[in-house]
Write an enzyme that holds these catalytic residues in place. Structure first.
Site, mmCIF file in Angstrom:
data_model
loop_
_atom_site.group_PDB
_atom_site.id
_atom_site.type_symbol
_atom_site.label_atom_id
_atom_site.label_comp_id
_atom_site.label_asym_id
_atom_site.label_seq_id
_atom_site.Cartn_x
_atom_site.Cartn_y
_atom_site.Cartn_z
ATOM 1 N N HIS A 135 0.823 -1.207 0.000
ATOM 2 C CA HIS A 135 0.000 0.000 0.000
ATOM 3 C C HIS A 135 0.863 1.267 0.000
ATOM 4 O O HIS A 135 1.810 1.392 0.790
ATOM 5 C CB HIS A 135 -0.915 -0.003 1.228
ATOM 6 C CG HIS A 135 -1.935 1.089 1.192
ATOM 7 N ND1 HIS A 135 -3.135 0.967 0.521
ATOM 8 C CD2 HIS A 135 -1.937 2.335 1.720
ATOM 9 C CE1 HIS A 135 -3.821 2.078 0.643
ATOM 10 N NE2 HIS A 135 -3.128 2.932 1.369
ATOM 11 N N ASP B 159 -4.949 18.141 9.639
ATOM 12 C CA ASP B 159 -6.344 17.718 9.556
ATOM 13 C C ASP B 159 -6.577 17.176 8.152
ATOM 14 O O ASP B 159 -6.130 17.773 7.169
ATOM 15 C CB ASP B 159 -7.296 18.896 9.805
ATOM 16 C CG ASP B 159 -7.504 19.179 11.287
ATOM 17 O OD1 ASP B 159 -6.710 18.664 12.101
ATOM 18 O OD2 ASP B 159 -8.448 19.921 11.621
ATOM 19 N N HIS C 33 -6.780 7.484 12.752
ATOM 20 C CA HIS C 33 -7.952 6.959 12.049
ATOM 21 C C HIS C 33 -7.474 5.934 11.038
ATOM 22 O O HIS C 33 -6.284 5.807 10.770
ATOM 23 C CB HIS C 33 -8.748 8.073 11.368
ATOM 24 C CG HIS C 33 -8.090 8.646 10.154
ATOM 25 N ND1 HIS C 33 -7.086 9.587 10.221
ATOM 26 C CD2 HIS C 33 -8.266 8.389 8.831
ATOM 27 C CE1 HIS C 33 -6.699 9.912 9.011
ATOM 28 N NE2 HIS C 33 -7.387 9.186 8.136
ATOM 29 N N HIS D 110 -3.402 5.312 10.699
ATOM 30 C CA HIS D 110 -2.339 6.299 10.825
ATOM 31 C C HIS D 110 -2.806 7.461 11.696
ATOM 32 O O HIS D 110 -3.999 7.774 11.777
ATOM 33 C CB HIS D 110 -1.846 6.797 9.466
ATOM 34 C CG HIS D 110 -2.941 7.270 8.544
ATOM 35 N ND1 HIS D 110 -3.785 6.429 7.883
ATOM 36 C CD2 HIS D 110 -3.299 8.521 8.155
ATOM 37 C CE1 HIS D 110 -4.624 7.108 7.130
ATOM 38 N NE2 HIS D 110 -4.350 8.382 7.286
#
Length: 385
Positions: A263, A306, A336, A300
């Site tokens: 990934h 943000d 998240h 991560h």
């Protein structure tokens, strides 16, 4: 964008006399950014571009803040934003900080009754639904579903829609938009490993030149205010220009994804950058091809930025119950990652058809009242099993 472009007629030597065919002179204007240091263009006008006749009204368009210091992951149902006729009235700020405004717009009608100029910020308009033409002082740009429109601050423009169902995701940036430095050589040309090149940009064409006097209303955004300024001549009176500072388009469908055996991190999707945030395009692509690869993104931590994701189309593998037009905010300070079950579900899949735009800001974002009116109220709990 370090790409030279020109339209119309202009003198061979800058800052020299440029005579009109029937006598008199055209008026030169330097259109630049960051003082005299950034990108600039030189335009030549039928009339002096300085003729203000009247300032009618000035009114605030500063967003009202609902959450000033946010720690909660949020989901906004963007397509629930009510459509409005007027282009400017339809623009609703969702998330803001000192560097940018991130918002949505659902204009039903073309902007024809006045002209618009953002004197503070470069604008990025992403066309989710709709088709039409961006008309500007430096030429026109056709647009359709999937197009980014980059409009430098100070550009006077109108926008014409061929459609009534128009949905836009936009960002106003107080620093200029550029393509990422790592994609370019020292002269600014895009390199072979870049996911796009100069051929992919939609440059201004169809230069309009109006030799008209009268009362021309330009709504100018400056310091959170709209000023209604009446000019004595039509703002589209340029007979020619050349340089490096101009509006342009780029289709998200022309972004060529970078993939790998395992990934790849979000920077491989980067499309634009400013001094204070980046913009990424998540496009249909083949998944990782290591025999033990996990296609879903790893968890991560948002420590320094943000993360805002605007979901455009397709199957959003890493999330559950995501629909077109949704916006998610993952604030700095908490990790998240994929929704429960998404990691396991992704194993063995070979490709994705997702389409999304991401904005990562380096400073925290405040949440507006307009945004909270679209909040689903539950998203921050969506990782609980």
């Amino acid at each position: 964008m370090p790409l030279y472009h020109k339209l119309g007629n202009f003198p061979q030597k800058r800052h020299t006399q440029f005579e009109k065919p029937n006598g008199g002179f055209y008026y030169e204007q330097l259109f630049g950014t960051e003082g005299f240091h950034g990108h600039s263009s030189l335009s030549y006008h039928v009339h002096r571009p300085t003729q203000v006749k009247e300032i009618l009204n000035s009114y605030s368009v500063e967003p009202k803040i609902a959450i000033g210091k946010n720690i909660k992951s949020l989901l906004f149902k963007g397509f629930e934003l009510k459509a409005e006729n007027d282009f400017l009235d339809s623009r609703k700020a969702m998330l803001i900080n000192k560097d940018c405004i991130i918002g949505l717009a659902a204009p039903k009608e073309s902007l024809r009754n006045y002209f618009y100029k953002n004197a503070d910020a470069d604008e990025m308009l992403f066309i989710h639904r709709g088709k039409g033409k961006l008309r500007t002082m430096l030429g026109n740009i056709p647009f359709e579903y999937g197009d980014y429109l980059i409009i430098p601050r100070g550009i006077i423009y109108q926008i014409e829609f061929e459609t009534e169902d128009n949905r836009l995701f936009y960002v106003e940036s107080y620093s200029p938009f550029y393509t990422p430095k790592r994609y370019k050589n020292q002269s600014g040309q895009h390199l072979e490993h870049s996911p796009f090149c100069e051929r992919d940009f939609i440059l201004p064409s169809e230069l309009e030149t109006h030799d008209e006097k009268g009362d021309f209303l330009i709504k100018i955004k400056k310091e959170g205010m709209i000023h209604e300024v009446v000019y004595a001549t039509h703002p589209f009176d340029v007979v020619g220009w050349d340089g490096y500072n101009f509006p342009y388009g780029f289709s998200i469908h022309n972004f060529e994804p970078i993939t790998g055996r395992v990934h790849q991190p979000p920077p491989v999707h980067q499309t634009f950058e400013t001094a204070t945030f980046v913009v990424c395009s998540f496009c249909p692509r083949l998944y990782d091809y290591h025999p033990k690869a996990i296609p879903a993104p790893y968890n991560h931590s948002n420590i320094d930025s943000d993360e805002v994701l605007y979901y455009v189309d397709g199957d959003f593998m890493s999330r559950n119950n995501i629909e077109q037009g949704h916006i998610t905010l993952h604030p700095k300070g908490i990790p998240h990652g994929p929704a429960p079950g998404a990691m396991e579900r992704s194993i063995g899949h070979k490709e994705t058809q997702e389409l999304a735009v991401m904005v990562d800001t380096f400073r925290p974002l405040m949440v507006t009242e307009e945004a909270m009116g679209l909040d689903d109220g539950q998203y921050y709990k969506s990782w609980t099993e």
